[in-house]
Scaffold this motif. Structure first.
Motif, mmCIF file in Angstrom:
data_model
loop_
_atom_site.group_PDB
_atom_site.id
_atom_site.type_symbol
_atom_site.label_atom_id
_atom_site.label_comp_id
_atom_site.label_asym_id
_atom_site.label_seq_id
_atom_site.Cartn_x
_atom_site.Cartn_y
_atom_site.Cartn_z
ATOM 1 N N LYS A 117 7.593 -3.464 -5.461
ATOM 2 C CA LYS A 117 6.917 -4.631 -4.880
ATOM 3 C C LYS A 117 7.924 -5.584 -4.230
ATOM 4 O O LYS A 117 7.691 -6.092 -3.133
ATOM 5 C CB LYS A 117 6.124 -5.356 -5.973
ATOM 6 C CG LYS A 117 5.282 -6.484 -5.462
ATOM 7 C CD LYS A 117 4.442 -7.080 -6.570
ATOM 8 C CE LYS A 117 3.564 -8.201 -6.022
ATOM 9 N NZ LYS A 117 2.742 -8.787 -7.063
ATOM 10 N N ILE A 118 9.054 -5.806 -4.887
ATOM 11 C CA ILE A 118 10.097 -6.669 -4.333
ATOM 12 C C ILE A 118 10.632 -6.088 -3.023
ATOM 13 O O ILE A 118 10.796 -6.801 -2.029
ATOM 14 C CB ILE A 118 11.239 -6.858 -5.360
ATOM 15 C CG1 ILE A 118 10.760 -7.718 -6.528
ATOM 16 C CG2 ILE A 118 12.478 -7.458 -4.710
ATOM 17 C CD1 ILE A 118 11.701 -7.723 -7.724
ATOM 18 N N ARG A 120 9.134 -3.972 -0.965
ATOM 19 C CA ARG A 120 8.092 -4.046 0.080
ATOM 20 C C ARG A 120 7.930 -5.466 0.608
ATOM 21 O O ARG A 120 7.630 -5.664 1.784
ATOM 22 C CB ARG A 120 6.746 -3.564 -0.463
ATOM 23 C CG ARG A 120 6.647 -2.116 -0.788
ATOM 24 C CD ARG A 120 6.279 -1.218 0.348
ATOM 25 N NE ARG A 120 5.325 -1.717 1.298
ATOM 26 C CZ ARG A 120 4.203 -1.129 1.621
ATOM 27 N NH1 ARG A 120 3.858 -0.022 1.023
ATOM 28 N NH2 ARG A 120 3.413 -1.614 2.535
ATOM 29 N N SER A 121 8.109 -6.464 -0.249
ATOM 30 C CA SER A 121 7.913 -7.850 0.195
ATOM 31 C C SER A 121 8.941 -8.246 1.246
ATOM 32 O O SER A 121 8.689 -9.137 2.056
ATOM 33 C CB SER A 121 7.948 -8.811 -0.993
ATOM 34 O OG SER A 121 9.244 -8.891 -1.534
ATOM 35 N N GLN A 122 10.091 -7.588 1.267
ATOM 36 C CA GLN A 122 11.093 -7.877 2.290
ATOM 37 C C GLN A 122 10.534 -7.577 3.673
ATOM 38 O O GLN A 122 10.869 -8.245 4.635
ATOM 39 C CB GLN A 122 12.356 -7.045 2.029
ATOM 40 C CG GLN A 122 13.488 -7.309 2.997
ATOM 41 C CD GLN A 122 13.488 -6.407 4.209
ATOM 42 O OE1 GLN A 122 12.956 -5.310 4.181
ATOM 43 N NE2 GLN A 122 14.072 -6.854 5.277
ATOM 44 N N VAL A 124 7.629 -8.149 4.786
ATOM 45 C CA VAL A 124 6.831 -9.273 5.286
ATOM 46 C C VAL A 124 7.718 -10.171 6.135
ATOM 47 O O VAL A 124 7.352 -10.575 7.238
ATOM 48 C CB VAL A 124 6.193 -10.063 4.114
ATOM 49 C CG1 VAL A 124 5.536 -11.336 4.605
ATOM 50 C CG2 VAL A 124 5.202 -9.194 3.378
#
Length: 186
Positions: A117-118, A120-122, A124
């Motif tokens: 999740k961390i 993938r958030s990059q 954004v």
């Protein structure tokens, strides 16, 4: 971002800012990249699988995580290997990409699922800012390279993007086109 996978940045984040990091390591750091590549990934039991479909492709991501104590990178406690398998829905073309990530988060603080999740958030940030700055303003092709020029231009580009978003534009390229026609519509 791979740009920030620097020892000084890691020390600054942890020691001065009291923050955590998850940094992508690419081949421009050949020694560190090779060390991560040579870790015993076949023996890893801490895994997370994620499958998505969107943007004209199917994607499967496999995140494997290892605890490390001798990586020669400040405060590094875990490394992750993310293998992305993509299939283009239109052409059927398949691709595979492997990315390595180092973090100071322990296994108690970040499971493989949380690390996924961390990571993938990059994207954004990448999609909302860096991709827009490169496609709408051709930032990567900029010839401004001396003194404070690059920082000043990045600030101006970000300001323009924020102004367009504040004015209700979701598509920055379309907003720039509309603004460029403004003098002709008065």
């Amino acid at each position: 971002d791979a740009l920030h996978a620097q020892r000084g940045h890691a020390r600054f984040l942890v020691e001065e800012k009291k923050a955590h990091y998850a940094l992508c390591v690419k081949k421009n750091q050949a020694g560190l990249y090779e060390r991560l590549h040579m870790l015993p990934w076949k023996e890893v039991t801490a895994k997370f699988y994620d499958r998505t479909e969107g943007h004209g492709r199917k994607e499967t991501r496999v995140v494997q995580v290892l605890t490390v104590d001798d990586l020669d990178f400040p405060h590094a406690t875990q490394v992750a290997r993310v293998v992305r398998h993509r299939t283009c829905l239109k052409t059927g073309r398949r691709s595979r990409e492997t990315v390595y990530v180092i973090t100071d988060l322990t296994s108690r603080e970040a499971s493989p699922q949380r690390l996924a999740k961390i990571i993938r958030s990059q994207w954004v940030i990448e999609n909302r800012l860096h991709f827009v700055r490169d496609t709408a303003f051709r930032e990567d092709a900029s010839k401004v390279h001396t003194e404070h020029g690059p920082e000043n231009m990045a600030t101006l580009r970000s300001y323009a993007i924020n102004c367009l978003r504040a004015a209700g534009h979701h598509n920055i390229a379309a907003g720039l086109r509309e603004m460029s026609y403004e003098p002709f519509t008065r």
